[in-house]
Design a protein around this motif. Sequence first.
Motif, short mmCIF file in Angstrom:
data_model
loop_
_atom_site.label_atom_id
_atom_site.label_comp_id
_atom_site.label_asym_id
_atom_site.label_seq_id
_atom_site.Cartn_x
_atom_site.Cartn_y
_atom_site.Cartn_z
N SER A 1 0.83 -1.20 0.00
CA SER A 1 0.00 0.00 0.00
C SER A 1 0.87 1.25 0.00
O SER A 1 1.68 1.46 0.90
N GLU A 2 0.68 2.08 -1.02
CA GLU A 2 1.43 3.34 -1.09
C GLU A 2 1.00 4.29 0.03
O GLU A 2 1.80 5.09 0.51
N THR A 3 -0.24 4.19 0.44
CA THR A 3 -0.73 5.04 1.53
C THR A 3 0.00 4.73 2.83
O THR A 3 0.41 5.64 3.57
N VAL A 4 0.14 3.44 3.11
CA VAL A 4 0.87 3.03 4.32
C VAL A 4 2.33 3.46 4.24
O VAL A 4 2.90 3.96 5.20
N THR A 5 2.92 3.28 3.06
CA THR A 5 4.32 3.69 2.87
C THR A 5 4.50 5.17 3.16
O THR A 5 5.45 5.59 3.82
N ALA A 6 3.58 5.98 2.64
CA ALA A 6 3.67 7.42 2.87
C ALA A 6 3.44 7.78 4.33
O ALA A 6 3.99 8.77 4.83
N SER A 7 2.63 6.97 5.02
CA SER A 7 2.31 7.26 6.42
C SER A 7 3.44 6.89 7.36
O SER A 7 3.54 7.45 8.46
#
Length: 245
Positions: free
Chosen positions: A187-193
């Motif tokens: 998940s790119e969202t998790v990576t960014a978070s």
Amino acid sequence: MNWSFLILILAATFGGGLIPMTVKRLHPNLPIYLLAFTGAFLFGITIMHLLPEVYHELGHTAGVYILLGFFLQVFLQQLSHGMEHGHTHLPPADGHHHHISITPLLAGLSIHAFMEGIPLGLNFGDRSALPSLAFGVAAHKVPEALTLMTVMMHAHQPKARLWRILGLFSLVTPLAAVLAGQLGHYSETVTASLVYLTALVIGAFVHISTTIFYESGTRHHELSKRKILAFAAGIVLAFLTLIFE
């Protein structure tokens, strides 16, 4: 994900918890010097490796999350009563039974332990950051688990439950690292978070390590020569992690 780092952290946690369970007469100053050493080591790693990483990624916004993490740790220690930095608050040995509420202690310390594992799942730009962080967390786990099991033993927990608590607590930080790494992979969202969460954890590290400097001492929290040497050894070891670059 480097599994050897996770095994190291698990072993350090389990080993630290074994100390009060197997050593009948533990020198009262050993946890103090151990905390001073690991606190200085963690502080050095935070300043030299983690702070530059999050400021590079987030800019001045990093400071906001670091500050939030600092005060989040203030809240968590209301549950754990400061076990992260060596506070036991054990009842006096006066022969009377004293109730120790272990649920909030375990909750606060477990949340903190979970937070410690999150940055291990981050893809650091600095190659030296991940191994340095892993060694810093592993070192901190020894006195953390030692304090936890000391409190659990004084709470008169059955032997079988002591082993369960130690085993489960030893898994918390590696589990957080695996979850952060695997979820970030898909998940790119998790990576960014993760970088924002790492900034929160930095704030918690700053709180814990500076509290150790000022509070984890002998009577009146004085800076004895041995405690200063423990601080110095931790800082020197943190500088040595630069060889990973």
